[in-house]
Motif scaffolding. Structure first.
Motif, PDB file in Angstrom:
ATOM      1  N   UNK A  74       0.831  -1.207   0.000  1.00  0.00           N
ATOM      2  CA  UNK A  74       0.000   0.000   0.000  1.00  0.00           C
ATOM      3  C   UNK A  74       0.868   1.261   0.000  1.00  0.00           C
ATOM      4  N   UNK A  75       1.910   1.277   0.810  1.00  0.00           N
ATOM      5  CA  UNK A  75       2.809   2.432   0.841  1.00  0.00           C
ATOM      6  C   UNK A  75       3.522   2.601  -0.493  1.00  0.00           C
ATOM      7  N   UNK A  76       3.946   1.498  -1.074  1.00  0.00           N
ATOM      8  CA  UNK A  76       4.664   1.545  -2.345  1.00  0.00           C
ATOM      9  C   UNK A  76       3.750   2.048  -3.461  1.00  0.00           C
ATOM     10  N   UNK A  77       2.531   1.540  -3.530  1.00  0.00           N
ATOM     11  CA  UNK A  77       1.575   1.985  -4.549  1.00  0.00           C
ATOM     12  C   UNK A  77       1.280   3.468  -4.384  1.00  0.00           C
ATOM     13  N   UNK A  78       1.104   3.905  -3.146  1.00  0.00           N
ATOM     14  CA  UNK A  78       0.832   5.321  -2.875  1.00  0.00           C
ATOM     15  C   UNK A  78       2.012   6.195  -3.308  1.00  0.00           C
ATOM     16  N   UNK A  79       3.220   5.774  -2.982  1.00  0.00           N
ATOM     17  CA  UNK A  79       4.414   6.549  -3.349  1.00  0.00           C
ATOM     18  C   UNK A  79       4.554   6.653  -4.861  1.00  0.00           C
ATOM     19  N   UNK A  80       4.288   5.569  -5.570  1.00  0.00           N
ATOM     20  CA  UNK A  80       4.370   5.608  -7.032  1.00  0.00           C
ATOM     21  C   UNK A  80       3.308   6.529  -7.611  1.00  0.00           C
ATOM     22  N   UNK A  81       2.124   6.517  -7.033  1.00  0.00           N
ATOM     23  CA  UNK A  81       1.046   7.389  -7.504  1.00  0.00           C
ATOM     24  C   UNK A  81       1.401   8.853  -7.279  1.00  0.00           C
ATOM     25  N   UNK A  82       2.106   9.149  -6.182  1.00  0.00           N
ATOM     26  CA  UNK A  82       2.512  10.520  -5.887  1.00  0.00           C
ATOM     27  C   UNK A  82       3.502  11.054  -6.906  1.00  0.00           C
ATOM     28  N   UNK A  83       4.223  10.134  -7.574  1.00  0.00           N
ATOM     29  CA  UNK A  83       5.186  10.530  -8.595  1.00  0.00           C
ATOM     30  C   UNK A  83       4.535  11.098  -9.839  1.00  0.00           C
TER      31      UNK A  83
END
Length: 70
Positions: free
Chosen positions: A25-34
């Motif tokens: 979940x954290x990884x998906x969120x971080x990628x989306x923030x990019x």
């Protein structure tokens, strides 16, 4: 080879709850923030699984660092 201090900063930005592990979940969120990456949590899980050396379904800093230095 990546710079370890920069890698720690990047890891800490992704590790939103600060528990020392990156979840899907954290990884998906971080990628989306990019901006350009719209990754589902299941895709993020698959990416983590490829880099998860001990099979606990999260990334520690050591696993993150190992991936950066392949």
């Amino acid at each position: 080879m990546a710079d370890i201090e920069e890698a720690r900063k990047q890891f800490q930005r992704i590790d939103a709850d600060g528990d020392g592990f990156i979840t899907a979940a954290e990884f998906a969120h971080a990628l989306a923030q990019g901006g350009d990456w719209n990754v589902t949590e299941s895709v993020a899980e698959a990416i983590i699984k490829q880099r998860d050396l001990n099979g606990d379904k999260v990334l520690s800093f050591d696993e993150f660092w190992a991936h950066l230095n392949k």
